[in-house]
Design an enzyme around this catalytic site. Structure first.
Site, PDB file in Angstrom:
ATOM      1  N   THR A  74       0.834  -1.206   0.000  1.00 48.84           N
ATOM      2  CA  THR A  74       0.000   0.000   0.000  1.00 48.84           C
ATOM      3  C   THR A  74       0.867   1.253   0.000  1.00 48.84           C
ATOM      4  O   THR A  74       0.625   2.190  -0.771  1.00 48.84           O
ATOM      5  CB  THR A  74      -0.968  -0.024   1.200  1.00 48.84           C
ATOM      6  OG1 THR A  74      -1.855  -1.129   1.039  1.00 48.84           O
ATOM      7  CG2 THR A  74      -1.780   1.249   1.292  1.00 48.84           C
ATOM      8  N   ASN A 141      -5.980  -9.810  -7.650  1.00 48.24           N
ATOM      9  CA  ASN A 141      -5.900 -10.414  -6.321  1.00 48.24           C
ATOM     10  C   ASN A 141      -7.117 -11.237  -5.943  1.00 48.24           C
ATOM     11  O   ASN A 141      -7.118 -11.905  -4.931  1.00 48.24           O
ATOM     12  CB  ASN A 141      -5.672  -9.330  -5.264  1.00 48.24           C
ATOM     13  CG  ASN A 141      -6.735  -8.250  -5.284  1.00 48.24           C
ATOM     14  OD1 ASN A 141      -6.966  -7.617  -6.310  1.00 48.24           O
ATOM     15  ND2 ASN A 141      -7.395  -8.049  -4.171  1.00 48.24           N
ATOM     16  N   GLN A 180       0.542  -9.872  -6.118  1.00 46.96           N
ATOM     17  CA  GLN A 180       0.206 -11.259  -6.417  1.00 46.96           C
ATOM     18  C   GLN A 180       1.038 -11.637  -7.636  1.00 46.96           C
ATOM     19  O   GLN A 180       1.029 -10.923  -8.626  1.00 46.96           O
ATOM     20  CB  GLN A 180      -1.282 -11.422  -6.741  1.00 46.96           C
ATOM     21  CG  GLN A 180      -2.232 -10.971  -5.642  1.00 46.96           C
ATOM     22  CD  GLN A 180      -2.202 -11.860  -4.395  1.00 46.96           C
ATOM     23  OE1 GLN A 180      -1.646 -12.962  -4.392  1.00 46.96           O
ATOM     24  NE2 GLN A 180      -2.785 -11.357  -3.314  1.00 46.96           N
ATOM     25  N   THR A 238      14.764   5.298   9.828  1.00 48.93           N
ATOM     26  CA  THR A 238      15.818   4.288   9.938  1.00 48.93           C
ATOM     27  C   THR A 238      15.466   3.084   9.069  1.00 48.93           C
ATOM     28  O   THR A 238      14.326   2.622   9.073  1.00 48.93           O
ATOM     29  CB  THR A 238      15.984   3.863  11.405  1.00 48.93           C
ATOM     30  OG1 THR A 238      16.314   5.024  12.166  1.00 48.93           O
ATOM     31  CG2 THR A 238      17.093   2.832  11.563  1.00 48.93           C
ATOM     32  N   CYS A 326      -9.449  -7.986   1.610  1.00 45.06           N
ATOM     33  CA  CYS A 326      -9.730  -6.599   1.969  1.00 45.06           C
ATOM     34  C   CYS A 326     -11.220  -6.314   1.998  1.00 45.06           C
ATOM     35  O   CYS A 326     -11.703  -5.604   2.858  1.00 45.06           O
ATOM     36  CB  CYS A 326      -9.034  -5.646   1.009  1.00 45.06           C
ATOM     37  SG  CYS A 326      -7.273  -5.576   1.342  1.00 45.06           S
TER      38      CYS A 326
END
Lengths: 383, 383
Positions: A74, A141, A180, A238, A326
């Protein structure tokens, strides 16, 4: 996972490969240093990090310094859209992340055909003089349909040439969300002909919350997260040393077994498909018959409530998804199934079976048996 | 870490606590499910995730659903700035992430005093009618100076009351980057009186690449990463289950030992400070003498090259930072040391020693001995 469970949802999440965890482990404990610290053990950690990026990039025919490491697909997708100031083209069967990122811009949604495939000519028709980005998934997906990315890339190269010829400097990039497909398809960036690729570690037996955006050197992006200037200034914070090392190892492992694992899962999938469609002649298999991920089976039992099926199957330890992970939890109908024109009563009876490392001949046979029983029970209940 | 190494850079990175890794481990393997999947084992994973957020929030006197989980402090800070359309106020000794996020807006930098402390009255003077955000760190990442957040919060509450009285709806929020300080200071959000808090798991013996932004319910933010709508729509992407569970456990552990660990590290720090300043009367300790993190020692040896010191110390296994980890690797002088008015020849001879779990009486004594030797060698070399 509880012993006896049969997991058929590898498209939603994959278990961390033990060899991947082993590769990451030293970076949790003895090699925990901040890669920006100046002393030698930290410098060595930075070297390991850069090396992991190189190895990861090598799996897709790219260079380590062309990768931006992110916290997942995402974030990568959002970053891919960050440089856009004009129009974008995508499809109506993309993942929510692409659709929402596109919605922040002037955009056109190309329509999928009834097998979940996007036609390069339709993408071409959607291009405008101010189109700056085309984003088409590598494979869907929910259906597993593989998109003709090379054709789309060739068409976009032609459009770029035309722009060059008329001295139009408007950039035009092709991004593909390959979340995918890695481990099943060739994701060599040169062969695909794309400018940006999103990959998600959590879908390929790597650590979760790790992703990457590969970009060709010509691509200009705008950082979404500013600060210390890490990742070529495109994603501050980081560096994720352990996560990247795990991601690299996982990608190497799935790339090495791509051919055998594709054959193995296709054979399990084909067996399941054959048995289920034999048992239920009214069952509908969606997605492209030829251009389909080898481990995907999207099957609909008309007039059956797939949510009830999922719960019935779960009591027998069979874990499958209704539609995409989702959409599943929101009680809404999948936008992908609507886009391919599946009637509501068919869409609502859909299961997505996705095979993978946890799938065996034996547990596939068992799962199919349980699915047949569950559908029969539901059919009986409705009589 | 190699046996025999003495780690004095806990402010840059902390090793993952074994108990934290143990808490995370099941979510790598058997409990790897996507928390959005519909079957019961995945629903249980979502419950564990929400429970971890609740426990994490409890450590700062907040509620789990007020947290946005992120990939670290830098992302949290960027998100904290996302809702701003007007002016922001911050200080000239903040972390790069805050300074860069502020630079995207009309902003005023309040000047630190020579001990690295920000005065609430100076922040007040910097406020304008269109100021929407004040961001002041809880404790400085280089000097360890603790900021008077409660005083700043009280002043901001008064300003908000004045705005209310004149029916001015311009929001005004106070954000604090508490990346340094959790485990040593009280970070109860109500007692601090702030509206947003950033915390970084990687600084408190938790997993790296995990952070959070706590926001009061009144705060309006704009998502930087859109997609599936996770984290109240503010940060899309599959939830970081293992990371959040590790973060929660780590925060509970450091909160439980806050008092004893503060005393323990302060005693080691004070001993090191005393011995080093006795050996080198010209050495300068920076930061506030009273309002300072118990585990921080920022010490400068005028006319000595700290980079040479770091390398000399490293050959004896002593790992320390010059200035902050972020500035260290860039060969640039720390903006923080410049801001507190340290002359360049003093700033360039600065070490930051940060104590923590890996510090013991014995290895502190050894480290001090090595530092004294290294500084003497450098002094000799310059004669």
């Amino acid at each position: 996972m509880a012993p006896g469970n049969i997991y058929l949802d590898h498209a939603a999440a994959t278990p961390l490969d033990e060899r991947v965890l082993e590769a990451m482990q030293p970076y949790f404990s003895e090699l925990f240093f901040n890669p920006s610290s100046p002393y030698q053990p930290a410098v060595a950690v930075r070297r390991d990090y850069e090396d992991a990026k190189d190895r990861l990039a090598h799996c897709i025919g790219a260079k380590g310094d062309e990768l931006v490491m992110t916290a997942g697909a995402t974030e990568s997708i959002n970053l891919a859209f960050s440089g856009v100031s004009g129009h974008v083209v995508t499809s109506n069967i993309e993942h929510d992340a692409v659709l929402k990122a596109a919605a922040c811009h002037d955009h056109t949604l190309v329509k999928s055909d009834e097998r979940g495939r996007i036609n390069a000519a339709d993408v071409q028709k959607a291009l405008r003089p101010d189109t700056q980005l085309v984003s088409i998934q590598l494979a869907n997906n929910e259906l597993g349909t593989i998109q003709p990315i090379r054709d789309i890339a060739a068409m976009i190269r032609e459009e770029r040439t035309r722009r060059l010829e008329r001295q139009d400097a408007t950039p035009l990039y092709l991004h593909t969300d390959a979340s995918q497909g890695v481990g099943y398809l060739d994701v060599n960036v040169a062969r695909l002909g794309v400018d940006m690729v999103t990959i998600n570690s959590g879908k390929l037996y790597g650590p979760k919350q790790v992703g990457l955006l590969w970009t060709a050197r010509s691509v200009k992006l705008i950082p979404q997260i500013v600060g210390g200037g890490q990742e070529r200034g495109l994603r501050s914070g980081t560096e994720n040393v352990a996560g990247t090392i795990g991601f690299a190892r996982a990608t190497e492992l799935v790339t090495a077994t791509q051919k055998s694992e594709s054959q193995r899962t296709a054979s399990l999938r084909d067996k399941a498909e054959k048995e289920l469609t034999s048992a239920f002649p009214s069952a509908m298999v969606s997605g492209h018959r030829k251009h389909r991920l080898p481990n995907f089976l999207h099957i609909s039992f008309p007039s059956i409530d797939a949510e009830r099926l999922v719960f019935a199957l779960e009591t027998n330890g069979v874990l499958v998804a209704t539609g995409s992970a989702c959409a599943a939890n929101k009680g809404t109908r999948s936008h992908i199934l609507a886009a391919i024109g599946l009637p509501p009563d068919v869409a609502d009876g859909s299961l997505r079976l996705s095979f993978g490392h946890l799938s065996t001949d034996e547990n596939t046979t068992q799962a199919v048996k349980h699915i047949i029983d569950a559908v029969r029970t539901e059919q009986e209940r409705q009589k």
